[in-house]
Write a protein that holds these residues in place. Structure first.
Motif, PDB file in Angstrom:
ATOM      1  N   LEU A 136       0.770  -0.845   0.159  1.00  0.00           N
ATOM      2  CA  LEU A 136      -0.014  -0.062  -0.093  1.00  0.00           C
ATOM      3  C   LEU A 136       0.809   1.537  -0.001  1.00  0.00           C
ATOM      4  O   LEU A 136       0.637   2.219  -0.769  1.00  0.00           O
ATOM      5  CB  LEU A 136      -0.935  -0.028   1.257  1.00  0.00           C
ATOM      6  N   LYS A 137       1.933   1.042   0.908  1.00  0.00           N
ATOM      7  CA  LYS A 137       2.580   2.458   0.906  1.00  0.00           C
ATOM      8  C   LYS A 137       3.570   2.698  -0.185  1.00  0.00           C
ATOM      9  O   LYS A 137       3.692   3.573  -0.849  1.00  0.00           O
ATOM     10  CB  LYS A 137       3.785   2.196   2.011  1.00  0.00           C
ATOM     11  N   GLU A 138       4.199   1.719  -0.995  1.00  0.00           N
ATOM     12  CA  GLU A 138       4.674   1.869  -2.263  1.00  0.00           C
ATOM     13  C   GLU A 138       3.952   2.146  -3.249  1.00  0.00           C
ATOM     14  O   GLU A 138       4.371   2.653  -4.156  1.00  0.00           O
ATOM     15  CB  GLU A 138       5.690   0.492  -2.677  1.00  0.00           C
ATOM     16  N   LEU A 143       2.284   6.588  -7.216  1.00  0.00           N
ATOM     17  CA  LEU A 143       1.154   7.642  -7.513  1.00  0.00           C
ATOM     18  C   LEU A 143       1.766   9.014  -8.172  1.00  0.00           C
ATOM     19  O   LEU A 143       1.549   9.657  -9.006  1.00  0.00           O
ATOM     20  CB  LEU A 143      -0.020   8.132  -6.515  1.00  0.00           C
ATOM     21  N   TYR A 144       2.849   9.293  -7.496  1.00  0.00           N
ATOM     22  CA  TYR A 144       3.542  10.668  -7.691  1.00  0.00           C
ATOM     23  C   TYR A 144       4.323  10.531  -9.143  1.00  0.00           C
ATOM     24  O   TYR A 144       4.831  11.509  -9.548  1.00  0.00           O
ATOM     25  CB  TYR A 144       4.366  11.137  -6.571  1.00  0.00           C
ATOM     26  N   LYS A 145       4.624   9.472  -9.377  1.00  0.00           N
ATOM     27  CA  LYS A 145       5.134   9.201 -10.854  1.00  0.00           C
ATOM     28  C   LYS A 145       4.446   9.288 -12.122  1.00  0.00           C
ATOM     29  O   LYS A 145       4.957   9.190 -13.126  1.00  0.00           O
ATOM     30  CB  LYS A 145       6.176   8.057 -10.675  1.00  0.00           C
ATOM     31  N   ILE A 146       2.916   9.152 -11.879  1.00  0.00           N
ATOM     32  CA  ILE A 146       2.061   9.161 -12.744  1.00  0.00           C
ATOM     33  C   ILE A 146       2.065  10.752 -13.571  1.00  0.00           C
ATOM     34  O   ILE A 146       1.783  11.673 -12.798  1.00  0.00           O
ATOM     35  CB  ILE A 146       0.794   8.927 -12.490  1.00  0.00           C
ATOM     36  N   ALA A 147       2.299  10.879 -14.784  1.00  0.00           N
ATOM     37  CA  ALA A 147       2.493  12.107 -15.418  1.00  0.00           C
ATOM     38  C   ALA A 147       1.237  12.736 -15.846  1.00  0.00           C
ATOM     39  O   ALA A 147       1.112  13.919 -15.892  1.00  0.00           O
ATOM     40  CB  ALA A 147       3.466  12.052 -16.805  1.00  0.00           C
ATOM     41  N   LYS A 150      -5.026  13.237 -15.004  1.00  0.00           N
ATOM     42  CA  LYS A 150      -6.152  12.793 -15.112  1.00  0.00           C
ATOM     43  C   LYS A 150      -6.191  10.894 -14.772  1.00  0.00           C
ATOM     44  O   LYS A 150      -6.916  10.484 -13.805  1.00  0.00           O
ATOM     45  CB  LYS A 150      -6.839  12.699 -16.754  1.00  0.00           C
ATOM     46  N   VAL A 151      -5.057  10.478 -15.176  1.00  0.00           N
ATOM     47  CA  VAL A 151      -5.068   8.945 -14.860  1.00  0.00           C
ATOM     48  C   VAL A 151      -4.331   8.888 -13.417  1.00  0.00           C
ATOM     49  O   VAL A 151      -5.006   8.167 -12.597  1.00  0.00           O
ATOM     50  CB  VAL A 151      -3.613   8.601 -15.766  1.00  0.00           C
ATOM     51  N   ALA A 152      -3.683  10.143 -12.947  1.00  0.00           N
ATOM     52  CA  ALA A 152      -3.269  10.175 -11.526  1.00  0.00           C
ATOM     53  C   ALA A 152      -4.400  10.132 -10.326  1.00  0.00           C
ATOM     54  O   ALA A 152      -4.466   9.677  -9.436  1.00  0.00           O
ATOM     55  CB  ALA A 152      -2.240  11.147 -11.107  1.00  0.00           C
ATOM     56  N   ALA A 153      -5.455  11.152 -10.850  1.00  0.00           N
ATOM     57  CA  ALA A 153      -6.636  11.252 -10.006  1.00  0.00           C
ATOM     58  C   ALA A 153      -7.483   9.794  -9.995  1.00  0.00           C
ATOM     59  O   ALA A 153      -7.914   9.504  -8.939  1.00  0.00           O
ATOM     60  CB  ALA A 153      -7.406  12.366 -10.719  1.00  0.00           C
ATOM     61  N   GLU A 154      -7.434   9.297 -11.213  1.00  0.00           N
ATOM     62  CA  GLU A 154      -8.176   7.803 -11.408  1.00  0.00           C
ATOM     63  C   GLU A 154      -7.587   6.844 -10.369  1.00  0.00           C
ATOM     64  O   GLU A 154      -8.241   6.081  -9.802  1.00  0.00           O
ATOM     65  CB  GLU A 154      -8.385   7.288 -12.514  1.00  0.00           C
ATOM     66  N   GLU A 155      -6.181   6.808 -10.530  1.00  0.00           N
ATOM     67  CA  GLU A 155      -5.562   6.031  -9.841  1.00  0.00           C
ATOM     68  C   GLU A 155      -5.570   6.289  -8.235  1.00  0.00           C
ATOM     69  O   GLU A 155      -5.272   5.280  -7.297  1.00  0.00           O
ATOM     70  CB  GLU A 155      -3.877   5.918 -10.138  1.00  0.00           C
ATOM     71  N   ASP A 157      -7.962   7.447  -6.590  1.00  0.00           N
ATOM     72  CA  ASP A 157      -9.316   6.857  -6.199  1.00  0.00           C
ATOM     73  C   ASP A 157      -9.314   5.489  -5.947  1.00  0.00           C
ATOM     74  O   ASP A 157      -9.867   5.000  -5.202  1.00  0.00           O
ATOM     75  CB  ASP A 157     -10.474   7.443  -7.326  1.00  0.00           C
ATOM     76  N   LEU A 158      -8.467   4.722  -7.007  1.00  0.00           N
ATOM     77  CA  LEU A 158      -8.703   3.344  -6.825  1.00  0.00           C
ATOM     78  C   LEU A 158      -7.873   3.134  -5.289  1.00  0.00           C
ATOM     79  O   LEU A 158      -8.212   2.075  -4.637  1.00  0.00           O
ATOM     80  CB  LEU A 158      -7.834   2.760  -7.948  1.00  0.00           C
ATOM     81  N   TRP A 159      -6.670   3.853  -5.161  1.00  0.00           N
ATOM     82  CA  TRP A 159      -5.867   3.742  -4.095  1.00  0.00           C
ATOM     83  C   TRP A 159      -6.588   3.771  -2.720  1.00  0.00           C
ATOM     84  O   TRP A 159      -6.479   2.779  -1.959  1.00  0.00           O
ATOM     85  CB  TRP A 159      -4.613   4.426  -4.218  1.00  0.00           C
ATOM     86  N   LEU A 160      -7.248   4.807  -2.980  1.00  0.00           N
ATOM     87  CA  LEU A 160      -8.118   5.289  -1.544  1.00  0.00           C
ATOM     88  C   LEU A 160      -9.216   4.138  -1.197  1.00  0.00           C
ATOM     89  O   LEU A 160      -9.251   3.925  -0.022  1.00  0.00           O
ATOM     90  CB  LEU A 160      -8.689   6.692  -1.780  1.00  0.00           C
ATOM     91  N   GLY A 161      -9.763   3.555  -2.450  1.00  0.00           N
ATOM     92  CA  GLY A 161     -10.611   2.553  -2.233  1.00  0.00           C
ATOM     93  C   GLY A 161      -9.865   1.334  -1.610  1.00  0.00           C
ATOM     94  O   GLY A 161     -10.520   0.539  -0.629  1.00  0.00           O
ATOM     95  N   TRP A 162      -8.872   0.956  -2.080  1.00  0.00           N
ATOM     96  CA  TRP A 162      -8.003  -0.109  -1.574  1.00  0.00           C
ATOM     97  C   TRP A 162      -7.652  -0.085  -0.114  1.00  0.00           C
ATOM     98  O   TRP A 162      -7.753  -0.861   0.668  1.00  0.00           O
ATOM     99  CB  TRP A 162      -6.930  -0.316  -2.613  1.00  0.00           C
ATOM    100  N   ALA A 163      -7.171   1.165  -0.115  1.00  0.00           N
ATOM    101  CA  ALA A 163      -6.784   1.558   1.601  1.00  0.00           C
ATOM    102  C   ALA A 163      -7.948   1.399   2.440  1.00  0.00           C
ATOM    103  O   ALA A 163      -7.745   1.007   3.668  1.00  0.00           O
ATOM    104  CB  ALA A 163      -6.138   2.623   1.678  1.00  0.00           C
ATOM    105  N   SER A 164      -9.270   1.802   1.777  1.00  0.00           N
ATOM    106  CA  SER A 164     -10.394   1.900   2.915  1.00  0.00           C
ATOM    107  C   SER A 164     -10.811   0.439   3.211  1.00  0.00           C
ATOM    108  O   SER A 164     -11.651   0.247   4.121  1.00  0.00           O
ATOM    109  CB  SER A 164     -11.386   2.730   2.386  1.00  0.00           C
ATOM    110  N   ARG A 165     -10.568  -0.561   2.299  1.00  0.00           N
ATOM    111  CA  ARG A 165     -11.241  -1.901   2.280  1.00  0.00           C
ATOM    112  C   ARG A 165     -10.021  -2.735   3.044  1.00  0.00           C
ATOM    113  O   ARG A 165     -10.194  -4.105   3.044  1.00  0.00           O
ATOM    114  CB  ARG A 165     -11.435  -2.313   1.067  1.00  0.00           C
TER     115      ARG A 165
END
Length: 171
Positions: A136-138, A143-147, A150-155, A157-165
């Motif tokens: 999760l941490k890595e 995410l900071y490497k995504i140029a 729009k893709v970064a925002a989508e990713e 959101d996915l990460w936040l969902g993963w972390a919350s579950r």
């Protein structure tokens, strides 16, 4: 203050960590140039956000990667301490090994020693909570490497969902 478009070149230095200090930078920058700022990355100190909101009103305020990863490392370390306490309470020898996993879990993977890589490999093979916390941490760091924003925002959101579950309380 550093310019991320110029590989982090330092463009201004002021003494102190207050809103007034950062406001001096915005004063020197001038109203027109401050209005042209698109994004400002900063640590999570409220003073910086306050000064930026007042002086660079159009700029997006972003938390810099160092401080985000620092928070994630704190969550990983909290998970490690929880695992250590659980195994120590039951008298398991595994508690001693878990206590020694800290640096392998919180260090930048590019700077790991061979022995720390072995610790991560063992955690991966077990697939337990410490491995999931590290991934999760890595993933958050990545995410900071995504140029593409729009893709970064989508990713994100996915990460936040993963972390919350994830069922890791510290995350």
């Amino acid at each position: 203050v550093a310019d991320h478009d110029r590989d982090g070149a330092v463009v201004w230095v002021g003494e102190g960590r207050s809103a007034a200090t950062l406001e001096r930078f915005y004063d020197e920058l001038g109203e027109g140039r401050a209005a042209g700022l698109q994004a400002v990355s900063m640590d999570m100190a409220g003073a910086y956000a306050k000064a930026t909101a007042a002086r660079a009103t159009r700029a997006r305020r972003c938390v810099d990667p160092f401080h985000v990863v620092k928070l994630a490392n704190e969550a990983v370390d909290a998970a490690r301490r929880w695992a250590w306490r659980r195994h120590r309470a039951s008298g398991e020898a595994l508690a001693v090994w878990i206590k020694r996993t800290r640096w392998a879990l919180v260090k930048d993977p590019a700077r790991l020693k061979f022995s720390q890589r072995l610790v991560l490999e063992q955690l991966r093979a077990e697939g337990g909570v410490l491995w999931r916390a590290w991934v999760l941490k890595e993933s958050l760091r990545d995410l900071y490497k995504i140029a593409d924003p729009k893709v970064a925002a989508e990713e994100l959101d996915l990460w936040l969902g993963w972390a919350s579950r994830c069922r890791i309380p510290s995350f």
